[in-house]
Design an enzyme around this catalytic site. Sequence first.
Site, PDB file in Angstrom:
ATOM      1  CG  HIS A 165      -1.847   1.196   1.215  1.00  0.00           C
ATOM      2  ND1 HIS A 165      -1.447   2.429   1.701  1.00  0.00           N
ATOM      3  CD2 HIS A 165      -3.117   1.349   0.782  1.00  0.00           C
ATOM      4  CE1 HIS A 165      -2.444   3.285   1.570  1.00  0.00           C
ATOM      5  NE2 HIS A 165      -3.473   2.653   1.014  1.00  0.00           N
ATOM      6  CD  GLU A 212       7.981   7.468  -5.853  1.00  0.00           C
ATOM      7  OE1 GLU A 212       8.549   6.647  -6.600  1.00  0.00           O
ATOM      8  OE2 GLU A 212       6.911   8.014  -6.136  1.00  0.00           O
ATOM      9  CG  LEU A 252      -3.534  -9.520   5.246  1.00  0.00           C
ATOM     10  CD1 LEU A 252      -3.940  -9.353   6.706  1.00  0.00           C
ATOM     11  CD2 LEU A 252      -2.666 -10.749   5.067  1.00  0.00           C
ATOM     12  CB  ALA A 253      -8.887  -9.218   1.889  1.00  0.00           C
ATOM     13  N   GLY A 277      -9.816  -5.461  -1.200  1.00  0.00           N
ATOM     14  CA  GLY A 277     -10.764  -4.389  -0.911  1.00  0.00           C
ATOM     15  C   GLY A 277     -10.837  -3.433  -2.088  1.00  0.00           C
ATOM     16  CG  HIS A 314      -6.550   0.687  -1.946  1.00  0.00           C
ATOM     17  ND1 HIS A 314      -6.787   1.943  -2.466  1.00  0.00           N
ATOM     18  CD2 HIS A 314      -6.210   0.887  -0.650  1.00  0.00           C
ATOM     19  CE1 HIS A 314      -6.603   2.854  -1.535  1.00  0.00           C
ATOM     20  NE2 HIS A 314      -6.264   2.236  -0.423  1.00  0.00           N
TER      21      HIS A 314
END
Length: 125
Positions: free
Chosen positions: A12, A46, A71-72, A74, A76
């Site tokens: 992320h 970055e 983990l899953a 979503g 994003h």
Amino acid sequence: MTSTHHIILLAHGSSDKRWCETFEKLAEPTLNSIDNATIAYMELAEPSMETIVAQAKSQGAKEFTVVPLFLAAGRHLRKDVPAMIDEIEKQHNVSMRLADPIGYNPHLGLAIRDVVQEELAKPVC
């Protein structure tokens, strides 16, 4: 000259360097054993996916597999990352495939079990 295929481990991202360092440490075994693998961040840090693709393409890469360190899936992974990939593919004339998030792999569940067992073996102070 690099291989035409490149692996991107996508995290992320965070403005907190300690957060990024955690993912970089987790990625080390993969980065050290898989040729043409790098870590990139979706936002707030970055290198970005676009930066990695531009650098790898300049060295001959044409195909990319993005492995999300999530983990899953979503919002994003369902919307934001596919839109980013579409834009990067058009901008750099490359092919990119988005893999399932690592949380979907049963091996991760086994690793979590092993960590919990290690914790249970430690004495309670």
